[in-house]
Design an enzyme around this catalytic site. Structure first.
Site, PDB file in Angstrom:
ATOM      1  N   LYS A   1       0.809  -1.218   0.000  1.00 49.52           N
ATOM      2  CA  LYS A   1       0.000   0.000   0.000  1.00 49.52           C
ATOM      3  C   LYS A   1       0.843   1.271   0.000  1.00 49.52           C
ATOM      4  CE  LYS A   1      -0.983  -0.432   5.013  1.00 49.52           C
ATOM      5  NZ  LYS A   1      -0.363  -1.777   5.145  1.00 49.52           N
TER       6      LYS A   1
ATOM      7  N   ASN B   1      -1.282   6.937   6.586  1.00 51.92           N
ATOM      8  CA  ASN B   1      -0.418   5.934   7.210  1.00 51.92           C
ATOM      9  C   ASN B   1       0.998   5.931   6.642  1.00 51.92           C
ATOM     10  OD1 ASN B   1      -0.363   3.556   9.086  1.00 51.92           O
ATOM     11  ND2 ASN B   1       0.188   2.475   7.206  1.00 51.92           N
TER      12      ASN B   1
ATOM     13  N   HIS C   1      -1.829  -8.340  11.777  1.00 51.30           N
ATOM     14  CA  HIS C   1      -2.580  -7.565  12.780  1.00 51.30           C
ATOM     15  C   HIS C   1      -3.742  -8.343  13.395  1.00 51.30           C
ATOM     16  CE1 HIS C   1      -0.195  -4.188  11.588  1.00 51.30           C
ATOM     17  NE2 HIS C   1      -0.728  -4.095  10.388  1.00 51.30           N
TER      18      HIS C   1
END
Length: 382
Positions: free
Chosen positions: A121, A144, A190
């Site tokens: 990403k 982010n 995660h």
């Protein structure tokens, strides 16, 4: 900075005074909100107080006074258990949101491109921003990837906001909307925060909530399932498989048309970077850029720091910094691009360790292991 006016004259709680938290507090205050903030770190509290932000102990606060809790993305929302302030806010009926939620409401979302995924990403985000800038349009890149969204400059109407989104941020953005949403891939990561893969994938799929065009990689089962149920205008992207935008033998195709031989781009080696390039191409086309401008932008991309970053070549030895590869899936993408590797690896192991890398360890001449994962990785390597 873009002021947040939706809470003008109202009181909000803000927990987490790192870079994004401070930027959010400033934007809320500039928009007329009354902000009461806290952070577990004393230095962060002192820095905020020095800027005139009201610092209070939110654990002892009367939550009936607040209209919202603005939560830092790293604070547990659901798993392994909600933070005590999340529990207090929800018990009082106070919505819990993040800075991206506020940002979406403060700008024209038709100028917004959001990118998420387990791997790729950041490179995809940087690529999209680079291509748009190379095409001569104003652009701001953040989220982010590093720059807090409320530290981004206000752009003229033709400008584009390109924002990388973590699953943590998406979890705190119930009203997400954008012109283009991009999902690269989904692999285990995660799970301590999201509980299981089903929940993790569901949170990632939120990038397609109320978007004009959904650009979705379809090279893994989770993303294929998400693409199959999309209502938005879908552009599928694949490396090696059938899709609207595809890469076959390193060559980028748009439908039946040949666009670019990606093997000629030294800053984008390997199949994972070809996926990043294909996603960026599809997103920029959806944003309205012409094919020639996109190809020129992809060709001039210099690469991203810490992501297969070619640092030097000394005595025939190439030094590559891939320190952003923080899980086995990301590390695998780099290992398959090289032979005769001297590999520095370690840190903190993710779920599954490096078991999936065993088929590629024949490429590694020697491994140098560091950090908490040393013994675990050593057992796998043998």
């Amino acid at each position: 900075m873009t002021p947040v006016t939706c809470f003008a004259g109202r009181r909000v709680a803000l927990f987490g005074l790192g870079g994004s938290g401070l930027a959010t507090a400033r934007a809320l205050i500039a928009g007329g909100a009354q902000v009461e903030a806290y952070d577990d770190n004393a230095a962060s509290r002192d820095r905020a107080a020095g800027e005139g932000i009201a610092v209070v102990d939110l654990a002892a606060a009367d939550w009936s006074r607040f209209d919202s809790l603005i939560l830092a993305p790293g604070v547990p929302l659901t798993h392994p258990q909600p933070h005590e302030l999340v529990v207090a806010a929800k018990a009082a009926g106070v919505p819990v949101i993040g800075d991206i939620e506020l940002f979406v409401g403060a700008i024209d979302p038709s100028r917004l491109i959001g990118i998420t995924g387990t791997n790729g990403k950041s490179t995809t985000t940087a690529l999209i921003g680079h291509v748009i800038k190379a095409a001569g349009l104003p652009v701001a890149v953040g989220g982010n990837i590093g720059t807090a969204v409320f530290d981004l400059p206000a752009l003229p109407m033709r400008g584009a906001y390109v924002v990388e989104l973590s699953s943590y941020q998406l979890d705190l953005t119930p009203s997400w909307t954008a012109r283009v949403g991009v999902l690269s891939n989904i692999t285990p990561d995660h799970l301590d925060r999201h509980g299981d893969m089903a929940h993790y994938a569901e949170v990632k799929s939120h990038v397609f909530h109320r978007v004009g065009t959904a650009v979705c990689g379809v090279d893994d089962d989770y993303c294929r399932a998400i693409a199959a149920r999309l209502d938005a205008n879908l552009v599928s992207v694949s490396v090696g498989g059938p899709a609207q935008v595809s890469v076959r033998d390193g060559v980028l195709h748009d439908g039946p048309d040949v666009v670019l031989d990606l093997k000629l781009l030294p800053a984008l080696p390997g199949a994972h970077n070809w996926q990043n390039a294909a996603l960026a191409y599809a997103a920029c086309r959806a944003f309205g850029l012409g094919r020639a401008d996109i190809v020129a932008g992809l060709a001039s991309f210099p690469g991203l720091a810490h992501r297969m970053e070619r640092l030097a070549e000394i005595g025939g030895i190439v030094f590559v910094n891939d320190s952003k590869a923080t899980n086995a899936d990301a590390a695998e993408k780099a290992l398959v691009c090289y032979d005769d590797i001297y590999w520095i690896a370690g840190g903190r192991a993710k779920v599954g360790g490096i078991e999936q890398l065993k088929p590629h360890l024949s490429r590694v001449r020697r491994a140098f292991l560091i950090g908490e994962a040393t013994e675990d990785f050593a057992r796998t390597i043998g």
